[in-house]
Design a protein around this motif. Structure first.
Motif, PDB file in Angstrom:
ATOM      1  N   THR A  41      -6.928 -26.859 -29.575  1.00  0.00           N
ATOM      2  CA  THR A  41      -7.663 -26.331 -30.610  1.00  0.00           C
ATOM      3  C   THR A  41      -7.532 -24.725 -30.414  1.00  0.00           C
ATOM      4  O   THR A  41      -7.726 -24.059 -31.520  1.00  0.00           O
ATOM      5  CB  THR A  41      -9.135 -26.649 -30.507  1.00  0.00           C
ATOM      6  OG1 THR A  41      -9.263 -28.219 -30.389  1.00  0.00           O
ATOM      7  CG2 THR A  41     -10.220 -25.930 -31.046  1.00  0.00           C
ATOM      8  N   GLN A  83     -12.591 -29.658 -35.370  1.00  0.00           N
ATOM      9  CA  GLN A  83     -12.490 -30.791 -34.449  1.00  0.00           C
ATOM     10  C   GLN A  83     -14.061 -31.626 -34.710  1.00  0.00           C
ATOM     11  O   GLN A  83     -14.044 -32.891 -34.861  1.00  0.00           O
ATOM     12  CB  GLN A  83     -12.216 -30.413 -33.031  1.00  0.00           C
ATOM     13  CG  GLN A  83     -12.515 -31.528 -32.082  1.00  0.00           C
ATOM     14  CD  GLN A  83     -11.737 -31.317 -30.992  1.00  0.00           C
ATOM     15  OE1 GLN A  83     -11.383 -30.055 -30.724  1.00  0.00           O
ATOM     16  NE2 GLN A  83     -11.823 -32.235 -29.926  1.00  0.00           N
ATOM     17  N   ASP A 174      -7.653 -30.711 -37.316  1.00  0.00           N
ATOM     18  CA  ASP A 174      -7.886 -30.768 -35.914  1.00  0.00           C
ATOM     19  C   ASP A 174      -8.637 -32.003 -35.697  1.00  0.00           C
ATOM     20  O   ASP A 174      -9.819 -32.377 -35.982  1.00  0.00           O
ATOM     21  CB  ASP A 174      -8.866 -29.525 -35.238  1.00  0.00           C
ATOM     22  CG  ASP A 174      -8.828 -29.450 -33.924  1.00  0.00           C
ATOM     23  OD1 ASP A 174      -8.504 -30.433 -33.249  1.00  0.00           O
ATOM     24  OD2 ASP A 174      -9.417 -28.291 -33.504  1.00  0.00           O
ATOM     25  N   GLU A 175      -7.764 -33.140 -35.258  1.00  0.00           N
ATOM     26  CA  GLU A 175      -8.306 -34.621 -34.855  1.00  0.00           C
ATOM     27  C   GLU A 175      -9.120 -34.836 -36.074  1.00  0.00           C
ATOM     28  O   GLU A 175     -10.021 -35.417 -35.930  1.00  0.00           O
ATOM     29  CB  GLU A 175      -9.232 -34.453 -33.625  1.00  0.00           C
ATOM     30  CG  GLU A 175      -8.341 -34.011 -32.432  1.00  0.00           C
ATOM     31  CD  GLU A 175      -9.018 -34.082 -31.169  1.00  0.00           C
ATOM     32  OE1 GLU A 175      -9.888 -35.261 -31.291  1.00  0.00           O
ATOM     33  OE2 GLU A 175      -8.439 -33.584 -30.171  1.00  0.00           O
TER      34      GLU A 175
HETATM   35 MG   LIG Z   1      -9.716 -29.697 -29.249  1.00  0.00          MG
END
Ligand SMILES: [Mg+2]
Ligand SMILES: Nc1ncnc2c1ncn2[C@@H]1O[C@H](COP(=O)(O)OP(=O)(O)OP(=O)(O)O)[C@@H](O)[C@H]1O
Lengths: 251, 423
Positions: A41, A83, A174-175
Motif C-alpha cells: 500500500t 484498501q 488496492d485489494e
Molecule cells: Mg495494504
C-alpha cells in the motif's frame, strides 16, 4: 507507461519500501503481492502522490510525477482505489460518480447558475457516463441510494466505477477482492480483464487472493519487508524458490 | 448498575450544591464602608436544595428518561409514512413554496410594526444561517468566526456611506464582495486545518475583526460605532418624512399618501425577503452543481476527493468565499435596518447563535435551517418576561435537541436524479 525506479519510503526509523522498481506497459495488468506489512500500500501511496517518496523516482509517460500533489497525479489519468473503501457515504451513488467527473464538467459558477447550454450539455454527458458505468457494474437500480448504505461488495464495485468515469489511463486497485465472496470475486475478475480489454486501461493490482492474481496478471512483482523479492510472469513467480519460501509457502 | 447510578447521581447533586450555593446562596452586601458576606433568603436556599434534588432524581433515572425521549418521535403520526412519489413531491413543494412566498409578501401589511421589524431580523438570520450552512453543513468546515464577515458587510456600508455617501444599493454588492474577499483571505491560512484546529483559528479571526473595529477609532469610531446609516431608497424615493439627499424624491409625496413610518419598515422587510429568497435559491442551485458536490465530497472524505482530482485548495476557498459573500449581504441589510452599528453587534455569541441555527436545522438542509432561524430569533422575543433566562432556555433547548434529534429538525434530503438507460 509507468516506471518506478528504486523507490524508497522511510517512516522515521522504518524503511517501509526499499529500492522497489516496477514498470507497467500499455494494456497490461501488473500485480504486486507480498505478505502483510510488506509495503504494498505504501508503494501505491507514493505512486498516487499521497506520500512524497524519500528516494527513487516515478515516471508516468516519461514525466516525473514523484512529489507532485495527489490531485494533479490523478488528473494525469492515474487513479486509485483504497484498501479500505473510501466512498462519499452520505451522497448518493450517482453523486459519487458525478463528483469524480468534476474535470469533465463546466465548473463556471455563472454558467451553472444560469444553466447555460454548454453547462447542461456537459452535465448530461456526465450523467450518461455515470449511467453507463452503473449499468456496467450492476448498480443502476441503486443509483439514488446513499453510497454508505450499499452492501460491501457493491461499495467495492462503486469505487471502481467511480475511478472509471474519470477515464483513467492507469488504474491502481488496492485489494479489490478483500471481503468479497467467491462469486463476487469471479465477477470482479471478469471486470478487471474487461477494463484492460475493452477500455484500454492498464491496471496495477495489489491482491492477496492468489487464484485471482495468477489468473489475470500479465506480470507479478513480489515484495517482502519492503524489498523486491521477485518479478516476472505468473508462471515464473510461482516457481521462484524465494517466493515459495517467503510467501506462498506460508499460505 | 443501580449502585453505580446512585453514586453518580449523588455526585452530580453534590456538584450542583457546590456550584450553586456560593454563587446564588451567598451575597456580598455593602454595609457602610464595609462589604459583608450574607446568606441569601430562604427561598433561594430552598430552590437550590430543590435543584439539587431534581439533578439527583434525573441522574438516578437517567436511562429511563433518555429512553422515553427516544420514543417521542415514534408518537409522530408522520414518522412512518411512505415517502411521496417523486413527481408529486416536486409539484407539492413548488406549490407550497409559492404560497409561502406570497404569504410572506402580503402579511406585513396586516400586522404591527414590531412584528415586521422582527421578521426582518429573522430574514437576516436566515441569510446568515444559509451562508454558514455552506461552510459548516455542506463543506464540513467548522467556522466559529462567521460573524466577522457579517461585520465586514455591515461596516462596508456604514463606512462607505459615511465617507463617500454611497447608497444602499451600491453598498449591497460591494459589501458582499468585500466580505467574500475576507472569506478568501481567511481561507488561505486555514487550508490545512480541520475540525478543532480550524474552529479555533476561525474563532480567533472573528475576534480579530471585532477588536480591530473596536480599536481603529480614527476610522470606525471604535466602541461608539457609526450612526446615521441611510435607509434604502426605491428608485430614488426616500422613506423619511423629509428628504435627506439632494435629488431624491419622497415616497409618500410621489404616491400622494400620508407619511407613515411603517412604509420604511415594510420596505426593508421586503428587501430582506427578496435577498433571503435569492440566497436560498442560489445556494440550492449550487448544491446541484459541481461546486456544491465537491463541497460535500470534501466533507465526506478528503482523501478520496483528492484522489479523484479535486483540489482541496479551490474547494475549501470556494466554500469560505461563497459563505462569506452571503454574510456580507446580511450585514448590509442589518446596517441599514439599525441605522447604527458598533462592534458590540458582532461578538462571538452571534457566531454561536448562527451556528446553533445551522445545527438545529439539520446540517445542509435549507428548510430546516429556515425553520430553526425563525425559532431561534422569535422564541426569545416571546419569552421576553424570562429575558434573564434567555441563554439558559436556549442552552437547555440545544441540549434537548441534540439528545432527541441529533440530526437536526429536518435533516438534508438527497436530490433524486433520474437516470435513463441509453441503448
Ligand atoms: Mg495494504
Ligand atoms: N504513515 C505511516 N507511518 C508510519 N508507518 C507506516 C505508515 N504507513 C505504513 N507504515 C508502515 O509501513 C509498513 C508497510 O505498510 P503497508 O500498509 O504498505 O503494507 P501492506 O503491504 O499494504 O500490508 P497489508 O497487506 O496489510 O495491506 C508497515 O509496517 C506499516 O506499519
Amino acid at each position: 507507461m509507468l516506471e518506478v525506479r528504486n523507490l524508497s519510503m522511510r517512516f522515521g526509523g522504518l524503511l517501509a519500501v526499499d529500492q522497489v522498481s516496477l514498470d507497467v506497459q500499455e494494456h497490461e495488468i501488473v500485480s504486486i503481492i507480498g505478505p502483510n506489512g510488506a509495503g504494498k500500500t505504501t508503494v501505491f501511496n507514493c505512486m498516487s502522490g499521497f506520500y512524497r517518496p524519500t528516494g527513487g523516482e516515478i515516471l508516468f509517460n516519461d514525466q516525473p510525477i514523484h512529489g507532485k500533489p495527489d490531485y494533479k497525479i490523478s488528473r494525469l489519468g492515474l487513479v486509485r482505489t483504497f484498501q479500505h473503501v473510501r466512498l462519499f457515504n452520505k451522497m448518493t451513488v450517482v453523486e459519487n460518480l458525478l463528483v469524480a467527473q468534476h474535470r469533465h464538467l463546466n465548473t463556471n459558477l455563472i454558467a451553472g447558475l444560469l444553466g447555460s447550454p454548454n453547462y447542461r450539455k456537459r452535465e448530461q454527458k456526465a450523467l450518461d457516463r455515470a449511467t453507463y458505468w452503473l449499468d456496467r457494474v450492476g448498480l443502476l437500480e441503486l443509483a439514488n441510494r446513499e453510497a454508505g448504505n450499499l452492501a460491501y461488495g457493491q461499495q467495492r464495485r462503486l469505487e471502481i466505477a467511480r475511478c472509471m468515469v474519470t477515464e483513467p489511463r492507469l488504474l491502481m486497485l488496492d485489494e479489490p477482492a478483500a471481503g468479497l465472496n467467491p462469486a463476487e470475486t469471479r465477477d470482479l475478475n471478469q471486470l478487471i480483464i474487461s477494463l484492460k480489454e475493452d477500455y484500454n486501461v492498464s491496471v496495477v493490482l495489489i491482491e492477496h487472493d492468489m487464484s485471482l492474481v495468477m489468473e489475470i496478471s500479465d506480470r507479478i512483482n513480489v515484495i517482502n519487508q519492503g524489498r523486491p523479492l521477485a518479478s516476472g510472469t505468473p508462471e515464473e513467480v510461482r516457481q521462484n524458490d524465494d517466493v515459495i519460501k517467503a510467501y506462498l509457502g506460508e499460505t | 448498575m443501580a449502585a453505580q447510578n446512585l453514586k453518580h447521581a449523588l455526585f452530580c447533586a453534590i456538584i450542583t450544591l457546590i456550584i450553586a450555593y456560593p454563587i446564588l446562596g451567598l451575597n456580598l452586601e455593602a454595609e457602610g464602608t464595609q462589604v459583608v458576606l450574607e446568606g441569601a433568603d430562604t427561598v433561594t436556599v430552598v430552590s437550590i436544595a430543590l435543584a439539587a434534588i431534581v439533578v439527583f432524581l434525573f441522574q438516578l433515572f437517567r436511562d429511563t428518561i433518555m429512553a422515553s425521549l427516544g420514543r417521542i418521535p415514534r408518537l409522530n403520526p408522520l414518522a412512518n409514512r411512505e415517502p411521496m412519489e417523486q413527481g408529486r413531491r416536486q409539484r407539492f413543494e413548488t406549490i407550497a413554496l409559492v404560497l409561502l412566498v406570497m404569504a410572506a409578501l402580503a402579511w406585513p401589511f396586516f400586522v404591527s410594526r414590531g412584528s415586521v421589524d422582527l421578521a426582518t431580523l429573522v430574514l437576516i438570520y436566515v441569510m446568515l444561517a444559509l451562508g454558514l450552512n455552506v461552510v459548516v453543513g455542506l463543506a464540513g468546515l467548522l467556522d466559529l468566526g462567521y460573524v466577522a464577515f457579517y461585520a465586514v458587510g455591515a461596516y462596508t456600508f456604514a463606512l462607505l456611506s459615511q465617507y463617500f455617501g454611497i447608497s444602499f444599493w451600491l453598498a449591497l454588492p460591494l459589501g458582499a464582495c468585500l466580505a467574500a474577499l475576507f472569506g478568501l483571505v481567511l481561507g488561505f491560512p486555514v487550508l490545512r486545518l480541520r475540525g478543532d484546529y480550524l474552529a479555533i483559528v476561525t474563532l480567533g479571526f472573528g475576534e480579530i475583526i471585532r477588536i480591530l473595529l473596536n480599536n481603529m477609532t480614527w476610522l470606525t469610531g471604535g466602541p461608539n460605532g457609526i450612526g446615521g446609516i441611510p435607509d434604502p431608497t426605491l428608485f430614488g424615493m426616500e422613506f423619511g418624512r423629509r428628504i435627506k439627499e439632494e435629488g431624491n424624491s419622497s415616497f409618500h409625496e410621489v404616491f400622494g399618501i400620508a407619511y407613515s413610518s411603517e412604509h420604511k419598515i415594510i420596505f426593508l422587510y421586503l428587501i430582506a425577503l427578496v435577498l433571503a429568497v435569492f440566497t436560498a435559491v442560489v445556494i440550492r442551485r449550487f448544491t446541484k452543481m459541481p461546486v456544491g458536490r465537491s463541497w460535500e465530497a470534501l466533507r465526506e472524505d478528503e482523501i478520496a476527493a483528492r484522489s479523484l482530482g479535486l483540489s482541496r485548495t479551490s474547494v475549501k476557498l470556494s466554500a469560505f468565499t461563497i459563505g462569506a459573500f452571503f454574510a456580507g449581504f446580511a450585514g448590509t441589510v442589518f446596517a441599514s435596518k439599525q441605522g447604527f452599528i458598533s462592534p458590540e453587534s458582532f461578538v462571538f455569541l452571534e457566531s454561536a447563535i448562527i451556528l446553533a441555527i445551522v445545527v438545529l436545522g439539520g446540517m445542509g438542509s435549507q428548510i430546516g435551517v429556515i425553520l430553526a432561524a425563525i425559532a431561534v430569533v422569535i422564541l426569545p422575543e416571546l419569552a421576553r418576561e424570562f429575558s434573564e433566562f434567555r441563554m439558559l432556555i436556549f442552552g437547555a433547548a440545544m441540549v434537548l435537541m441534540m439528545v432527541w434529534r441529533p440530526q437536526g429538525l429536518l435533516p438534508m434530503r438527497r436530490i433524486h436524479i433520474e437516470l435513463k438507460k441509453q441503448e
